[in-house]
Every structure is written in structure tokens, then in C-alpha cells.
Design an enzyme around this catalytic site. Sequence first.
Site, PDB file in Angstrom:
ATOM      1  N   LYS A 104       0.865  -1.098  -0.160  1.00  0.00           N
ATOM      2  CA  LYS A 104       0.026  -0.038  -0.005  1.00  0.00           C
ATOM      3  C   LYS A 104       0.907   1.361  -0.005  1.00  0.00           C
ATOM      4  CE  LYS A 104      -3.856   1.985   2.428  1.00  0.00           C
ATOM      5  NZ  LYS A 104      -4.878   1.810   3.621  1.00  0.00           N
ATOM      6  N   SER A 155      -9.626   1.866   2.970  1.00  0.00           N
ATOM      7  CA  SER A 155      -8.951   2.840   2.114  1.00  0.00           C
ATOM      8  C   SER A 155      -8.008   1.925   1.153  1.00  0.00           C
ATOM      9  CB  SER A 155      -8.262   3.891   2.864  1.00  0.00           C
ATOM     10  OG  SER A 155      -6.988   3.269   3.709  1.00  0.00           O
ATOM     11  N   SER A 178     -10.057  -0.463   7.030  1.00  0.00           N
ATOM     12  CA  SER A 178      -9.244  -0.306   5.698  1.00  0.00           C
ATOM     13  C   SER A 178      -8.859  -1.619   5.193  1.00  0.00           C
ATOM     14  CB  SER A 178      -8.537   0.945   5.647  1.00  0.00           C
ATOM     15  OG  SER A 178      -9.173   1.972   5.807  1.00  0.00           O
TER      16      SER A 178
END
Length: 488
Positions: free
Chosen positions: A77, A152, A176
Site C-alpha cells: 500500500k 482505504s 481499511s
Amino acid sequence: MSLHTKSVDELHDLLVKKEISAVELTKASLEDIEAREDAVDSFITVSHDVALKQAAKVDEKGIDASNVMSGIPIAIKDNISTKGILTTAASKMLYNYTPIFDATSVEKIYGKDMIVIGKTNMDEFAMGGSTETSYFKKSKNAWDKRKVPGGSSGGSATAVASGQVRLSLGSDTGGSIRQPAAFNGIVGMKPTYGRVSRFGLIAFGSSLDQIGPFSQTVKENAQLLNVISGHDTKDSTSSQLAVPDFTQKIGQEIKGMKIALPKEYMGDGIDTQVKETILKAAKHLESLGAIVEEVSLPHSKYGVAVYYIVASSEASSNLQRFDGIRYGYRAEDIENLDDVYVKTRSQGFGDEVKRRIMLGTFSLSSGYYDAYFKKAGQVRTLIMQDFAKVFADYDLILGPTAPTVAYDLNSQNHDPVAMYLADILTIPVNLAGLPGISIPAGFVEGLPVGLQLISNHFDEEILYQVAAAFEATTDYHKQQPVIFGGEK
């Protein structure tokens, strides 16, 4: 050559037998990324040259037969620091930021000879639940490109769900990892707070953030958590508890295990078909010998309100460092120092980030601190106590990961309150610092439903044990989106 359908164990076996090399596996993954990227928009940066150089080093060193992760590609990420690889947190503010250090979790990945193949798209500074607040692109659900991938960590989820990589890392502040895992029909684990070092994770909510793994299967998820867990002197909140082998209980029966089903997790606001799917999953666990009983978590209804005060207040503090002085974006039309700060932050941050900074600054301001931030902290304690009471009598908690399946792109991103309420089932876990996992549990109108399992602090092995038992006796995880070669 596409190898995306093979598990980490199978790929490891091929590498050990020298039927493929780390370079060949990395090239195969890069080809899968190129072939599928237009459909899902998982990546902000694909580290083509860096990955191939790393793979060549692994081949030169030789695959370690005792290290299952040796030579395996992984996506990271884009809020996790990677030395020499662009790390933007999906924000204009960091559009050109290349770190000079690796996050501890990335160091551990390199230490196991894994290959960092790229950085995945996300909501800007991890603030969002649909990966639509990214400055660079909007990722798309692997099962239906008209739907959101969740957030997210949406890019990390779609990279795994679409078969671009077998494994990825995300971060989870209020759901997330678990919510995008649910929306994309894969496994996502949010470990206990402190289980994985946060050093090198671009901070959003420091008392809530936790790095965790995405994978196609439960065992692969446990194998990756083995790699990244452990105490870190660079993170004072990381736990000094010994790290067990998270795969050790996989395959053990769950007969007699007591599982709690909170009535609040099955109440108003939960889609009827999602509810039915979760109740069916509960019945399945009962058929395996588990005891499922209804309980109450009375203060969980305040979770969203508490979270958006606590998280926004911590974000307001953490994001002060992005000021246009040291690194990242800097406004050009400036006449004085005030302009540097004001214009850089006004132009560099997106609307959702600015909204949360303002909310957090207000909550911390003189005259309002006691009414908002202090009160939120007190209610947070009540939420923790609710969980503690349940875990005094039960091994696990079960419920949906999200109230609905993946919704349409551009359908909720204009309504912040609706977006915030969508995290109602995942947020309490972060507030209490507990571990939680989402696994595939069925489908509603062709879209995956996630089953969330929650355990007491540092009991991740039990989560993997129950998740693996469910996985081994169902075929939901075997069903893949068309982009992965499936029929769905």
C-alpha cells in the site's frame, strides 16, 4: 506465463525445484499486472526495474527451502515507506516523494527475500472507504468495474482479487483492510494493535492504525503475518510479546469453541441478504461443532461518532508535518511564509483530508476538547469494556464485515456521513485494538460478502483456526471473478 492461480506453497515448491526462477515469477506477475491494470487500476507505481533486480539477487543467493516466502512477489500500500520507490499516500501533497528508508514491515519482507513489485492505490492518506479520494485514480472492484473496491486499501485488495499478485499489504485504521477484502472476496487481516510495527507507515490515526496482510487464502494470510509481526525498537507501541506461528492451529477442529453473535451487528442498516448470508455462515460453523450464541455490545452504536473524533483529531496532529517546507508538494504562487503553509496545504490536500483535519482541529480546540475529544476517549473505554465482557465467556465474535456488498462508483462519495456509517461494523475493533479478519462467506447478486471474525488481543491464531475451518468446508474462496479466470 501466468502463475496467479498457484498458492504461495505451490509457487515455493516450483522455486525450490528450480522449475521456475524468482526472475521468471516476477516477470509473470509484472505481465499479470500489465494485462489487468486497466480493468482495476490497482497500482500507483509498478517498480519494474527494482523488482527484477531484487529477484535476480534472490536467484543468485538461491531459494531457501525453509523460507516459504523466498522469491514471492508482493504489492505494498502506498502509505508504507519503500526506500527508492515513490510513496505518495495517494496525495498530491506527496506526488514526488521517494523515501530514503524502508518501513519496518518492508524491511522484514526484504529480509525474507520477497519481491516488492509495486505500490497500490488507496484513499488519500487512508481517509476514505472506497478508494475514490485518491489524487491519482479510482480503483475498481475486481468483480464488477462499476463498483467500488472498498477502501482505504482498495488497490491492495484488487491487486490480489484480480490475480495481479498473491499477496499484498494494507493498513487498517477503521476497517481499511477488512472492508475491501470483503468487497473483493479475499482474506484480509487487521492484527492486534502493536502486533506489527507502524514505523514507516504514514500516520493517520496513531492509536488506531495497523498494517496487515491481504491474500487469496487463510493460510497464505497467516504466512505473511508471520513475516511482518514482532517488536520494533523504532515503534514504542509495538508489542514485546513473542510472535507465535500463526499457521499452527490451521487444520485443527473448532468443536466446542464458543462464538458470540452481537445483536447490534445484525440490526438496522444491515442489508437483509447480507444478514441472511452471515446467519448461514453461523449455522455452518455450528455444523462444525462451534457454539454460536447471541450477545450484546451496547456501546458499539457510538463507534462511528467516537472514531471520527479520535481519528480526525490524531490526523489533525499527524498531518501538520506536511507544510511545503521539507518535502513533497509546495505551492508556487507564494509571497510570504504564511502563503507557503496555507496555499500548500489548501492545494496539496484533497477535500476529504481537509474535512477531517478541520474536524479534528475543532475537536481539540480550547473550549471544545472536553466536550468532544475527552468524551470520545471515555466512550472508547466503554466500547473496550463491552468487548472484554464478551471475551470473558467467548472465544470469538462473528458478524458481517460491511453492512452491504460493494456499491456503485460515485454513488456515496458526495455524502460523507453515508460513507462514515458504512464503517460501523469494523470501527469498534480498531477502537479496542483487537484483531479482526474478513473471509469470503457467500454472494449477493454476484458480489462477495465478507464474514468478520474478531478475537481477543493477540489471539490471531484462533481467528486463523476458525477462518481456515470455514474455508476448508466451503467453496466461496474458490470462486473467482472473470478477470482472474473465474466464471463470476
